[in-house]
Design a protein around this motif. Structure first.
Motif, PDB file in Angstrom:
ATOM      1  N   MET A  50       5.539   2.306  25.134  1.00  0.00           N
ATOM      2  CA  MET A  50       4.249   2.938  24.817  1.00  0.00           C
ATOM      3  C   MET A  50       4.197   4.351  25.393  1.00  0.00           C
ATOM      4  O   MET A  50       3.565   4.596  26.427  1.00  0.00           O
ATOM      5  CB  MET A  50       3.108   2.092  25.400  1.00  0.00           C
ATOM      6  CG  MET A  50       2.945   0.738  24.726  1.00  0.00           C
ATOM      7  SD  MET A  50       2.201   0.879  23.085  1.00  0.00           S
ATOM      8  CE  MET A  50       0.600   1.528  23.515  1.00  0.00           C
ATOM      9  N   ALA A  56       2.929   6.952  23.823  1.00  0.00           N
ATOM     10  CA  ALA A  56       1.817   7.743  23.280  1.00  0.00           C
ATOM     11  C   ALA A  56       0.759   8.014  24.347  1.00  0.00           C
ATOM     12  O   ALA A  56       0.511   7.181  25.214  1.00  0.00           O
ATOM     13  CB  ALA A  56       1.187   7.012  22.100  1.00  0.00           C
ATOM     14  N   VAL A  85      -2.767   7.976  24.795  1.00  0.00           N
ATOM     15  CA  VAL A  85      -3.887   7.363  24.067  1.00  0.00           C
ATOM     16  C   VAL A  85      -5.194   7.790  24.728  1.00  0.00           C
ATOM     17  O   VAL A  85      -5.328   7.694  25.950  1.00  0.00           O
ATOM     18  CB  VAL A  85      -3.778   5.818  24.118  1.00  0.00           C
ATOM     19  CG1 VAL A  85      -4.851   5.182  23.240  1.00  0.00           C
ATOM     20  CG2 VAL A  85      -2.390   5.358  23.693  1.00  0.00           C
ATOM     21  N   ALA A  86      -6.152   8.219  23.918  1.00  0.00           N
ATOM     22  CA  ALA A  86      -7.455   8.619  24.484  1.00  0.00           C
ATOM     23  C   ALA A  86      -8.129   7.392  25.087  1.00  0.00           C
ATOM     24  O   ALA A  86      -8.150   6.324  24.480  1.00  0.00           O
ATOM     25  CB  ALA A  86      -8.327   9.197  23.376  1.00  0.00           C
ATOM     26  N   ASP A  87      -8.642   7.558  26.285  1.00  0.00           N
ATOM     27  CA  ASP A  87      -9.331   6.434  26.926  1.00  0.00           C
ATOM     28  C   ASP A  87     -10.712   6.214  26.307  1.00  0.00           C
ATOM     29  O   ASP A  87     -11.234   5.113  26.328  1.00  0.00           O
ATOM     30  CB  ASP A  87      -9.470   6.703  28.430  1.00  0.00           C
ATOM     31  CG  ASP A  87      -8.098   6.670  29.110  1.00  0.00           C
ATOM     32  OD1 ASP A  87      -7.261   5.859  28.681  1.00  0.00           O
ATOM     33  OD2 ASP A  87      -7.866   7.472  30.037  1.00  0.00           O
ATOM     34  N   PRO A 106      -9.964   0.398  23.400  1.00  0.00           N
ATOM     35  CA  PRO A 106      -9.230  -0.762  23.922  1.00  0.00           C
ATOM     36  C   PRO A 106      -7.956  -0.279  24.603  1.00  0.00           C
ATOM     37  O   PRO A 106      -7.352   0.705  24.167  1.00  0.00           O
ATOM     38  CB  PRO A 106      -8.889  -1.579  22.670  1.00  0.00           C
ATOM     39  CG  PRO A 106      -9.068  -0.646  21.511  1.00  0.00           C
ATOM     40  CD  PRO A 106     -10.039   0.413  21.938  1.00  0.00           C
ATOM     41  N   ASP A 107      -7.562  -0.933  25.688  1.00  0.00           N
ATOM     42  CA  ASP A 107      -6.299  -0.581  26.344  1.00  0.00           C
ATOM     43  C   ASP A 107      -5.176  -1.356  25.661  1.00  0.00           C
ATOM     44  O   ASP A 107      -5.001  -2.554  25.876  1.00  0.00           O
ATOM     45  CB  ASP A 107      -6.361  -0.883  27.843  1.00  0.00           C
ATOM     46  CG  ASP A 107      -5.180  -0.247  28.576  1.00  0.00           C
ATOM     47  OD1 ASP A 107      -4.046  -0.354  28.060  1.00  0.00           O
ATOM     48  OD2 ASP A 107      -5.401   0.365  29.626  1.00  0.00           O
ATOM     49  N   ILE A 108      -4.428  -0.651  24.824  1.00  0.00           N
ATOM     50  CA  ILE A 108      -3.399  -1.289  23.990  1.00  0.00           C
ATOM     51  C   ILE A 108      -2.298  -1.880  24.866  1.00  0.00           C
ATOM     52  O   ILE A 108      -1.874  -3.021  24.689  1.00  0.00           O
ATOM     53  CB  ILE A 108      -2.797  -0.265  22.996  1.00  0.00           C
ATOM     54  CG1 ILE A 108      -3.913   0.470  22.263  1.00  0.00           C
ATOM     55  CG2 ILE A 108      -1.856  -0.948  22.015  1.00  0.00           C
ATOM     56  CD1 ILE A 108      -3.451   1.684  21.473  1.00  0.00           C
ATOM     57  N   LEU A 109      -1.875  -1.079  25.830  1.00  0.00           N
ATOM     58  CA  LEU A 109      -0.767  -1.509  26.702  1.00  0.00           C
ATOM     59  C   LEU A 109      -1.137  -2.780  27.468  1.00  0.00           C
ATOM     60  O   LEU A 109      -0.346  -3.737  27.519  1.00  0.00           O
ATOM     61  CB  LEU A 109      -0.418  -0.370  27.673  1.00  0.00           C
ATOM     62  CG  LEU A 109       0.675  -0.637  28.687  1.00  0.00           C
ATOM     63  CD1 LEU A 109       1.998  -0.981  28.001  1.00  0.00           C
ATOM     64  CD2 LEU A 109       0.869   0.582  29.602  1.00  0.00           C
ATOM     65  N   GLY A 111       5.295   0.983  29.851  1.00  0.00           N
ATOM     66  CA  GLY A 111       4.163   1.900  29.774  1.00  0.00           C
ATOM     67  C   GLY A 111       4.540   3.267  30.333  1.00  0.00           C
ATOM     68  O   GLY A 111       5.571   3.421  31.001  1.00  0.00           O
ATOM     69  N   PHE A 112       3.711   4.241  30.062  1.00  0.00           N
ATOM     70  CA  PHE A 112       3.903   5.583  30.602  1.00  0.00           C
ATOM     71  C   PHE A 112       2.685   5.946  31.441  1.00  0.00           C
ATOM     72  O   PHE A 112       1.571   5.485  31.162  1.00  0.00           O
ATOM     73  CB  PHE A 112       4.044   6.600  29.457  1.00  0.00           C
ATOM     74  CG  PHE A 112       5.478   6.811  29.038  1.00  0.00           C
ATOM     75  CD1 PHE A 112       6.196   5.774  28.469  1.00  0.00           C
ATOM     76  CD2 PHE A 112       6.107   8.038  29.228  1.00  0.00           C
ATOM     77  CE1 PHE A 112       7.518   5.947  28.086  1.00  0.00           C
ATOM     78  CE2 PHE A 112       7.427   8.230  28.854  1.00  0.00           C
ATOM     79  CZ  PHE A 112       8.135   7.182  28.285  1.00  0.00           C
ATOM     80  N   LYS A 153      -1.441   1.306  38.488  1.00  0.00           N
ATOM     81  CA  LYS A 153      -1.485   1.231  37.027  1.00  0.00           C
ATOM     82  C   LYS A 153      -0.614   0.103  36.506  1.00  0.00           C
ATOM     83  O   LYS A 153      -1.004  -0.646  35.608  1.00  0.00           O
ATOM     84  CB  LYS A 153      -1.020   2.573  36.459  1.00  0.00           C
ATOM     85  CG  LYS A 153      -1.204   2.689  34.975  1.00  0.00           C
ATOM     86  CD  LYS A 153      -1.156   4.123  34.501  1.00  0.00           C
ATOM     87  CE  LYS A 153      -2.374   4.891  34.969  1.00  0.00           C
ATOM     88  NZ  LYS A 153      -2.447   6.229  34.430  1.00  0.00           N
ATOM     89  N   LYS A 179      -2.025  -2.827  34.227  1.00  0.00           N
ATOM     90  CA  LYS A 179      -1.563  -2.943  32.832  1.00  0.00           C
ATOM     91  C   LYS A 179      -0.714  -4.190  32.639  1.00  0.00           C
ATOM     92  O   LYS A 179      -0.635  -4.708  31.542  1.00  0.00           O
ATOM     93  CB  LYS A 179      -0.734  -1.718  32.449  1.00  0.00           C
ATOM     94  CG  LYS A 179      -1.450  -0.398  32.673  1.00  0.00           C
ATOM     95  CD  LYS A 179      -2.155   0.052  31.428  1.00  0.00           C
ATOM     96  CE  LYS A 179      -2.762   1.435  31.632  1.00  0.00           C
ATOM     97  NZ  LYS A 179      -3.457   1.909  30.461  1.00  0.00           N
TER      98      LYS A 179
END
Ligand code: C5P
Length: 403
Positions: free
Chosen positions: A276, A278, A280-282, A310-313, A328-329, A347, A351
């Motif tokens: 992941m 990307a 992603v906007a929070d 939504p938190d995809i990760l 994750g990043f 994190k 996650k």
């Protein structure tokens, strides 16, 4: 051949020295081991050993002339598709030309047009081998990652003996296979299905405006390209990429975090490794206006109400199936190294992913640059990689530690 001993595309370069006759043995050993051998000889090499011999041994046409096959851009085609390149013999002249990056014939041009590991088997008289020019050139090539095999000490072309004799074909062939196994085209991800998300999401405000971030997707695209090169079947889900899309991956375009979430959810169970990358906007605007927001109506201040995405990760990590690896990043602006690691460990915990790739971002760091500096943490928060380099070399180093 076992899975780990995949058929390799080997370019056997031959430069013009008397040891060129021994290159026949190198090509033969590689062909007998099941590899695809493409010989690229310099003009002077072909004065020592004939093209018909080389063609019969390699089962391929021998290439030498830069001005043949121009329409297919032959040097680029050969260089890009090679898993490994070996030059045997590598003369003092060839070594010097490679050290300065000359590209004045098909062989030197092919090498320059390739990211494949380079193996050199020097052959020359002792005086030439020990000359400070050659010593310096060899040091430069070694420092750039070339493998130097030999030379051995022994009887040279004249009556003299000393270091300068080309290594034996079996030793060179073994070095070629070892170099390919560590190269960017190694086939260690053969049969694996890899999903990479990349880019930065855009959260629409109205039909023409969005809230976004500065991610270009370069690191994610490099991860996709590197995984595909290593034999994986790759799907890249890209959000607003500002970089070339690797042709070797299946590509799915998305824009907002919601679209990314839906696309990932629908596809994720098909993959063995999910990266992941990307940004992603929070949050996204709570309301998306159906027509352009007008300052005439908004007045002096515009307040945006944002709601959480939504938190995809976290969601795919929670639902992952056995054996699936999720990466994750974390792009952080924290300047202090140990504080950065603490943020990353928190994190990782929240996650629930298997690995976290941490990099520092800022006004001039991280985004839209060719290089990257990353630290990778495993599930327990241990550092398993700390590296810097081009986004492609960082991608390969990351892939090295994920399995
Ligand atoms: O929480 P933060 O945004 O720093 O986490 C970054 C990591 O989480 C990245 O791997 C990013 O792709 C992922 N992420 C996500 N869904 C979000 C926010 C971030 O999957 N809504």
């Amino acid at each position: 051949m076992t899975m780990s001993e995949k058929k390799l595309k080997v370019v056997v370069g031959i430069s013009g020295g008397i040891a060129a006759y021994k290159a026949v043995g190198v090509a033969r050993d590689l062909v007998l081991a099941g590899h695809d051998v493409q010989i690229v000889a310099t003009e002077s090499a072909l004065r020592f050993v004939g093209a018909p011999t080389l063609e019969a041994i390699s089962h391929n046409q021998v290439y030498s002339d830069l001005f043949e096959g121009v329409a297919e851009v032959r040097h680029v085609a050969i260089g890009q598709s090679a898993d490994v390149i070996v030059v045997a013999p590598a003369t003092a002249n060839m070594i010097a030309r490679l050290a300065v990056g000359l590209a004045d014939d098909l062989l030197s041009t092919t090498i320059l047009a390739s990211r494949a590991p380079l193996v050199l088997a020097p052959a020359m008289h002792t005086e030439m081998w020990q000359h400070p020019s050659t010593v310096a050139n060899v040091a430069i090539l070694k420092q750039r990652g070339a493998t130097i095999v030999g030379p051995a000490s022994g009887r040279l072309t004249g009556s003299d003996t000393g270091p300068g004799r080309m290594a034996e074909p079996e030793e060179i062939a073994a070095a070629v296979i070892a170099a390919a196994a560590a190269g960017p085209n190694r086939h260690d991800l053969e049969g694996k299905r890899v999903l990479v998300t990349a880019g930065g999401t855009r959260e629409p405000l109205d039909p023409v405006r969005f809230v976004g971030n500065r991610s270009t997707g370069r690191q994610g695209a490099a991860l996709a390209a590197a995984a595909a090169n290593r034999g994986a079947s790759v799907t890249l889900i890209g959000a607003n990429l500002e970089t070339e899309i690797p042709a070797s991956s299946e590509f799915v375009a998305v824009s907002s975090a919601t679209e990314l979430f839906e696309t990932v959810q629908a596809r994720v169970s098909d993959f063995d490794l999910v990266i992941m990358a990307a940004a992603v906007a929070d949050y996204r605007p709570a309301e998306v206006e159906q027509s352009k927001i007008k300052k005439e109506f908004a007045g002096e201040e515009l307040n945006l109400r944002m709601v959480k995405n939504p938190d995809i990760l976290a969601s795919i990590s929670r639902d992952r199936r056995a054996g699936q690896i999720i990466v994750g990043f974390a792009a952080e602006t924290e300047p202090d190294d140990s504080a950065l690691l603490e943020i990353a460990r928190g994190k990782l915990e929240r996650k629930g992913c298997d690995f976290l790739v941490v990099n520092r971002v800022g006004w001039s760091e991280g985004f839209a640059t060719d290089g990257n500096t990353v630290t990778v943490l495993d599930r327990s928060g241990n550092i398993v990689l700390a590296t810097s380099g081009s986004k492609l070399s960082v991608a390969n180093s990351i892939l090295d530690v994920l399995h």
